[in-house]
Design an enzyme around this catalytic site. Structure first.
Site, PDB file in Angstrom:
ATOM      1  N   SER A 158       0.798  -1.190  -0.110  1.00 50.71           N
ATOM      2  CA  SER A 158      -0.009   0.182   0.032  1.00 50.71           C
ATOM      3  C   SER A 158       0.953   1.163  -0.061  1.00 50.71           C
ATOM      4  O   SER A 158       1.353   1.890  -1.080  1.00 50.71           O
ATOM      5  CB  SER A 158      -0.852  -0.222   1.281  1.00 50.71           C
ATOM      6  OG  SER A 158      -2.334   0.492   0.769  1.00 50.71           O
ATOM      7  N   ASP A 172      10.287   5.353 -10.303  1.00 46.35           N
ATOM      8  CA  ASP A 172       9.346   6.171 -11.529  1.00 46.35           C
ATOM      9  C   ASP A 172      10.221   7.281 -11.737  1.00 46.35           C
ATOM     10  O   ASP A 172      10.578   7.929 -12.930  1.00 46.35           O
ATOM     11  CB  ASP A 172       8.229   6.577 -11.167  1.00 46.35           C
ATOM     12  CG  ASP A 172       7.125   5.323 -11.504  1.00 46.35           C
ATOM     13  OD1 ASP A 172       7.532   4.339 -11.960  1.00 46.35           O
ATOM     14  OD2 ASP A 172       5.982   5.402 -11.045  1.00 46.35           O
ATOM     15  N   LYS A 178      -1.275  -4.235  -3.294  1.00 42.46           N
ATOM     16  CA  LYS A 178      -2.658  -3.830  -2.666  1.00 42.46           C
ATOM     17  C   LYS A 178      -2.541  -2.277  -3.391  1.00 42.46           C
ATOM     18  O   LYS A 178      -2.040  -1.517  -2.840  1.00 42.46           O
ATOM     19  CB  LYS A 178      -2.752  -3.771  -1.356  1.00 42.46           C
ATOM     20  CG  LYS A 178      -3.844  -3.166  -0.598  1.00 42.46           C
ATOM     21  CD  LYS A 178      -5.175  -3.478  -0.933  1.00 42.46           C
ATOM     22  CE  LYS A 178      -6.262  -2.850  -0.106  1.00 42.46           C
ATOM     23  NZ  LYS A 178      -6.713  -1.505   0.146  1.00 42.46           N
TER      24      LYS A 178
END
Length: 693
Positions: A474, A485, A499
């Site tokens: 999460s 990224d 999740k």
């Protein structure tokens, strides 16, 4: 609507677990007259409408979904195909494509009919089991060449009561043999199993209409995704407790697993985590209050086990646990004492250490920051307390201290971090990037909200690696995804949990509905759902990804992508990834700790692949001896590499004290942490060589 839950939450409320049954003749039972009441009918109609209007993916309630509901309901009630007869299934098959129509019209009777037939079969099987045990456990012939099929999820439904009786005779024989090999005396075995089945029989008579409604409607809700759940009035009142046994319990997320309760995740720094005696995928088979008698909980419902484990702060609960590290046929258990208490914020706080490594003849000093959870003291924050605790504030302070110590790089350790505050995941990201988006949240209507770091300038610009594993979930995945990224850190370790959905609670006239209404996306446009974050350099997973993780859950929503929030930038790691992997592989191929972990995982995989088990005592004991011998060879190879004295035999206490991931006393003793540091140093060396050209 209320409450968003970005952190992973896996407690599944699923009615009765696996209880035993039998035949075709049904005496009058206490559940025969159970029927859905008006409140339950209205609640079911409300749930149909809420899912239609507000669920993230809005799939149609049609014949295809009806088939999913039907198959899931049978799997919930009888996952091992050991109770229903083929004739029962033939009778129920007429409804397979009608559950959509039943639910839309508020007709709950088919769901109740199937469940009550299930209860009839349970009673019949329990009666048979008690009759077999009444003959005495010595009546079983353990010299016979018999086998039991232990993986029956795809087995054909049995056609007759005689076939069921034969299966259950073997199952009872297997239970007796497991306990016999574990060292139990025949009289104790008979007493334990008789008491277990009698208790299950007594609980059948306590079945309420609400139990049936919850099982049936929850199966319907979870056909949309595994985090969309119906909470009965009792469960709704204790939502936090049902999700994680409350932070004033033992600090564990539990899940039903056939007729047992499995630990899915431990709350970092929680009471269970502190014992270092329990781990994810361990099975809880007994619960005792303080020094009172151990209560056998095999076959109990999850909520019943939760109630037993809960208790006053400061009191002691004892759990009888079968470790996940045991061989599949090894039912040897251990007793773990846990003092119930609240998880203190300071115990979950980020902490630092120094990892000293020697590589290529040079000494290096790497800073390590372990983050157990993404926490924020909301009360102090809202009160304007300038010294409120938060992950970001603590990490910023630790980074300052590490930079003063002139570390060569930093490792952020996110292993076992199950998430927490979404705000803190965004704030922490801001310490390492200039500014820009940190996470995207897409709702059911396709609207995308962008959470951003609006503060220009990165607080820490030095070399960094993130260490993750299957239990990094999460908020951890949001942070790790952003670091990957933005090409801000090397991601090392295991595939994360996956999740990537957001839930909300909607009150009903009867209970509550927790439904998925949004999805997280990384700034690259990739979902964190299902796939999680994939490491740049992968380590062997010490957690079975087939057992734990989003992809292990039925009807998990898929991984997908949306439009990215940032433009692609040059990835400084990409030119070196192949070489980093090669250097890593060469190193761990001869590292004693990694060899031990790989060999142990390979042995576990081989044992888990077995579909049948011998009911011949000599063969079974020989199998156990063979497993012990292999474990002894693995352990002694590791000890020899470390200069320690070899063991003469693998005693059970040695195995129980031997987690798959060895206990660490200092950072250098942690094989995963040390290897992460070496991967980071490899990158620094390779990139500096290119820079000098």
């Amino acid at each position: 609507m209320k409450h968003l839950f970005p952190s992973t939450a896996l407690a599944l409320f699923i009615g009765l677990g696996v209880l035993p049954f039998s035949a075709n003749t049904f005496a009058a039972n206490s559940w025969d007259n159970l029927q859905p009441d008006r409140d339950e009918v209205i609640a079911s109609l409300n749930i149909v409408e809420l899912l239609k209007r507000h669920h993230y993916s809005k799939p149609p309630l049609d014949d295809a979904r009806s088939a999913i509901i039907y198959d899931s309901y049978l799997k919930l009630l009888d996952p091992s195909r050991s109770y229903f007869l083929a004739s029962d299934i033939a009778e129920f098959d007429k409804w397979k494509f009608q559950f959509d129509d039943f639910l839309k019209s508020g007709d709950l009777n088919p769901g109740f009919t199937i469940y009550k037939r299930y209860l009839d079969r349970v009673k019949s099987r329990l009666d048979f089991a008690l009759a077999e045990l009444n003959k005495g456990v010595d009546s079983f012939d353990f010299n016979a060449k018999e086998t039991l099929q232990i993986d029956r999820k795809d087995a054909p439904w049995l056609k007759s009561e005689a076939e069921l009786n034969d299966l259950w005779r073997k199952r009872i024989k297997d239970e007796v043999l497991r306990l016999k090999i574990a060292g139990k005396e025949p009289a104790k075995i008979q007493e334990l199993l008789t008491k277990r089945y009698k208790n299950q029989l007594a609980r059948l008579d306590q079945t309420r209409s609400e139990d049936i409604f919850q099982a049936y409607i929850n199966t319907f809700a979870m056909s949309y995704d595994p985090h969309t759940n119906y909470l009965s009035p009792d469960n709704a009142e204790n939502f936090d407790i049902n999700m994680s046994l409350s932070l004033e319990g033992i600090g564990a997320v539990l899940q039903s697993d056939n007729d047992q309760v499995k630990i899915v995740r431990l709350v970092p720094a929680g009471p269970a985590d502190k014992t270092k005696q329990v781990a994810p995928a361990d099975k809880i088979i007994g619960v005792a209050q303080g020094d009172k008698e151990m209560v056998d909980v095999i076959g109990w419902r999850l909520d019943e086990v939760v109630k037993l484990i809960r208790g006053p702060k400061g009191s002691v609960v004892r759990l009888e646990v079968i470790p996940a590290s045991n061989a599949p046929n090894d039912q040897t258990s251990k007793i773990v004492s846990i003092t119930r208490e609240a998880v203190k914020l300071e115990e979950q706080a980020a902490k630092k250490s120094i990892l000293n490594l020697k590589q290529d003849g040079k000494n290096y000093k790497l800073g390590v920051i372990e983050i157990p959870a993404f926490y924020l003291d909301f009360k102090a924050f809202r009160a304007g307390d300038p010294n409120y605790k938060s992950t970001t504030r603590d990490v910023k302070k630790l980074l300052t201290e590490l930079q003063k110590e002139k570390v060569d790089g930093v490792i952020i350790d996110l292993r076992n971090n199950g998430g927490g505050s979404l705000q803190e995941a965004t704030e922490l990201t801001s310490l390492f990037i200039d500014k820009g988006p940190t996470v995207l949240v897409r709702n059911a209507d396709g609207k995308v909200d962008v959470l951003e770091d609006e503060n220009p300038g990165a607080f820490y610009k030095g070399p960094m690696a993130l260490l993750v594993n299957r239990l990094s979930a999460s908020a951890s995945e949001i942070f790790a995804g952003a670091m990957q990224d933005y090409h801000r850190a090397l991601i090392v370790g295991g595939q994360t949990f996956g999740k990537g959905t957001v839930q909300t609670i909607q009150p009903l006239n009867h209970g509550e509905l927790k439904l998925t209404l949004a999805k997280f996306y990384r700034v690259s446009g990739q979902s964190t759902q299902h796939q999680g974050v994939l490491p740049d350099v992968a380590f062997p997973s010490i957690i079975d990804t087939k057992e734990i993780g989003e992809s292990a859950l039925p009807e998990a929503m898929p991984w997908d992508t949306i439009r990215p929030a940032i433009k692609p930038a040059v990835d400084p790691f990409k030119p070196y990834i192949d070489q980093l992997k090669a250097e890593h592989d060469a190193r761990v191929a001869k590292d004693a700790e990694f060899i031990f972990i790989r060999d142990k995982l390979a042995l576990a995989d081989k044992l888990m692949a077995e579909k049948t088990v011998s009911l011949n005592e000599a063969e079974r004991r020989a199998q156990h001896a063979d497993i012990d011998a292999k474990q002894l060879v693995m352990e002694n190879a590791r000890r020899q590499a470390k200069g320690e004295a070899p063991l003469k035999e693998m005693k059970k206490e040695d195995e129980d004290a031997l987690p798959v991931e060895p206990e660490k006393t200092k950072p250098e003793d942690d094989a995963y942490l040390s290897e992460t540091g070496r991967v980071l140093l490899d990158y620094l060396k390779l990139s500096s060589q290119v820079a000098k050209k």
